[in-house]
Design an enzyme around this catalytic site. Structure first.
Site, short mmCIF file in Angstrom:
data_model
loop_
_atom_site.label_atom_id
_atom_site.label_comp_id
_atom_site.label_asym_id
_atom_site.label_seq_id
_atom_site.Cartn_x
_atom_site.Cartn_y
_atom_site.Cartn_z
N GLN A 84 -28.83 5.63 -45.09
CA GLN A 84 -27.89 6.54 -45.75
C GLN A 84 -26.46 6.03 -45.64
O GLN A 84 -25.51 6.80 -45.41
CB GLN A 84 -28.02 7.95 -45.19
CG GLN A 84 -29.26 8.68 -45.67
CD GLN A 84 -29.30 8.85 -47.20
OE1 GLN A 84 -28.26 8.99 -47.85
NE2 GLN A 84 -30.49 8.85 -47.77
N SER A 85 -26.24 4.74 -45.85
CA SER A 85 -24.90 4.16 -45.75
C SER A 85 -24.00 4.59 -46.91
O SER A 85 -24.33 4.35 -48.08
CB SER A 85 -25.01 2.63 -45.73
OG SER A 85 -23.74 2.05 -45.90
N ASN A 86 -22.87 5.19 -46.56
CA ASN A 86 -21.86 5.49 -47.57
C ASN A 86 -21.14 4.23 -48.01
O ASN A 86 -20.71 4.10 -49.17
CB ASN A 86 -20.83 6.48 -47.00
CG ASN A 86 -21.47 7.79 -46.59
OD1 ASN A 86 -22.01 8.51 -47.42
ND2 ASN A 86 -21.43 8.09 -45.29
N ALA A 88 -22.38 1.16 -48.27
CA ALA A 88 -23.19 0.43 -49.25
C ALA A 88 -23.10 1.08 -50.62
O ALA A 88 -22.91 0.40 -51.63
CB ALA A 88 -24.64 0.37 -48.77
#
Ligand SMILES: *Cc1c(COP(=O)(O)O)cnc(C)c1O
Length: 343
Positions: A84-86, A88
């Site tokens: 859940q990387s913001n 990326a």
């Protein structure tokens, strides 16, 4: 080499190319009902509104990474992060807006996640943005994750492409922190001098940049980094190292002393990407008092520092406090299972 027309050089001592991504300044809003309840004067810096695709703090960091990428005429951006990387997701959006190809590598960093966690939220948005998605099995191996990206970048180079890797591991110039040097100046322009700033502390680029920006501008405001990834002692050491590397990019960092690095980890448990009670009650408090949302991974944990430190007396009554809302809202729906229990 001539710079891309959208890249401006800004006045840090060494001149660093910067791509304009954030419509600045982001709003600074008062939070009158929380202020009254806690006996402080609270302002919220709305960096959740910074940048495209549901925004967030990484937009300011990306201004300098994309500035560097465009200065070397890159055509492909590679980045690694949690599922859940913001970071990326935002890198994918900015890459698309600049006509570049985004490659995002997602690491298995959070144990026992739901199917929704694996496919909704930031993952869904990165896919809609057409990012090429790679996976990395280890979630606690920053150097290994970066090495995998560099291997991929090497293959692309052989095929005639021009890849640019945004690094996660330590030991690189912390270009992203320059975005938060800028943000510190913005806050001082909007608020004047104040007492305490509270912000999430993960990789530490945001936290270190804010301290350097404030001290460089002569502010004595305390900066409390609320730990989202590792316990307070380890995180303080990490911030010290980021500040050291930042000295080579920005002179304000030379004015930062060990005592300026403050961390709090009272909402870290049960670990990265997992919600504990202080963070859950922070979500309830800001939603019901101010109609503002906090995400479960970063901002719920960082906001939780405020009531806790007011209660312990470490933040004094009547202090002027600035909470930096770093975003993360794109992950809300991926955490539906956890968050429905609060509703
Ligand atoms: C990455 C992130 C942070 C932490 O920022 P760092 O610069 O990595 O310390 C805080 N909030 C959100 C929403 C993030 O995505």
């Amino acid at each position: 080499m001539p710079l891309h027309p959208k890249v401006a050089r800004i006045n840090h001592d060494a001149m660093h190319p910067r791509l304009n991504i954030v419509t600045a300044p982001t709003p600074l809003v008062a939070a009158p009902r929380v202020s009254r309840a806690l006996g402080i004067e609270l302002f919220i810096k709305r960096d959740d509104l910074a940048g495209p695709s549901i925004g967030g703090n990484k937009s300011r960091q990306l201004e300098y990474y994309f500035g560097a990428a465009k200065a070397e005429d890159a055509d492909t951006i590679l980045i690694t992060g949690a599922v859940q990387s913001n970071f990326a997701r935002l890198a994918a959006a900015v890459a698309r807006a600049e006509g570049m190809h985004p490659i995002v590598q997602l690491e298995n960093r959070v144990p026992d996640t739901s199917k929704t966690y694996q496919s909704s939220g930031n993952v869904l948005l990165s896919r809609l943005l057409g990012a090429e998605i790679l996976t990395y099995p280890e979630g606690e191996d920053e150097a290994g994750a970066d090495a995998a990206l560099h291997a991929r970048a090497g293959d692309l180079r052989k095929a005639g492409r021009k890849p640019y890797v945004i690094p996660l591991s330590e030991g690189h110039p912390p270009l992203g922190a320059l975005g938060y040097v800028d943000a510190a100046h913005e806050v001082l322009n909007q608020l004047g001098e104040f007492d305490v700033l509270v912000v999430a502390s993960g990789s530490g680029a945001t936290h270190a940049g804010l301290i350097a920006g404030l001290r460089g501008a002569g502010s004595r405001a305390r900066v409390i980094g609320s730990c989202v990834r590792r316990e307070a002692g380890l995180q303080s050491a990490r911030i010290g190292r980021v500040v050291d590397r930042l000295r080579r990019l920005h002179r304000g960092a030379e004015r930062v002393h060990q005592a300026d690095i403050e961390t709090w980890d009272g909402a870290l448990a049960p670990g990265y990407g997992r919600l504990g009670e202080p963070a859950a009650s922070a979500i309830r408090m800001l939603a019901s008092y101010e109609g503002l949302l906090l995400d479960p991974v970063y901002t719920a944990k960082s906001f939780a520092a405020i009531p806790a430190l007011v209660a312990s007396g470490e933040i004094r009554k009547n202090s002027r406090v600035c909470f930096v809302h770093t975003g993360g809202l794109a992950a809300m729906f991926a955490y539906e299972d956890t968050l429905s229990a609060l509703a």
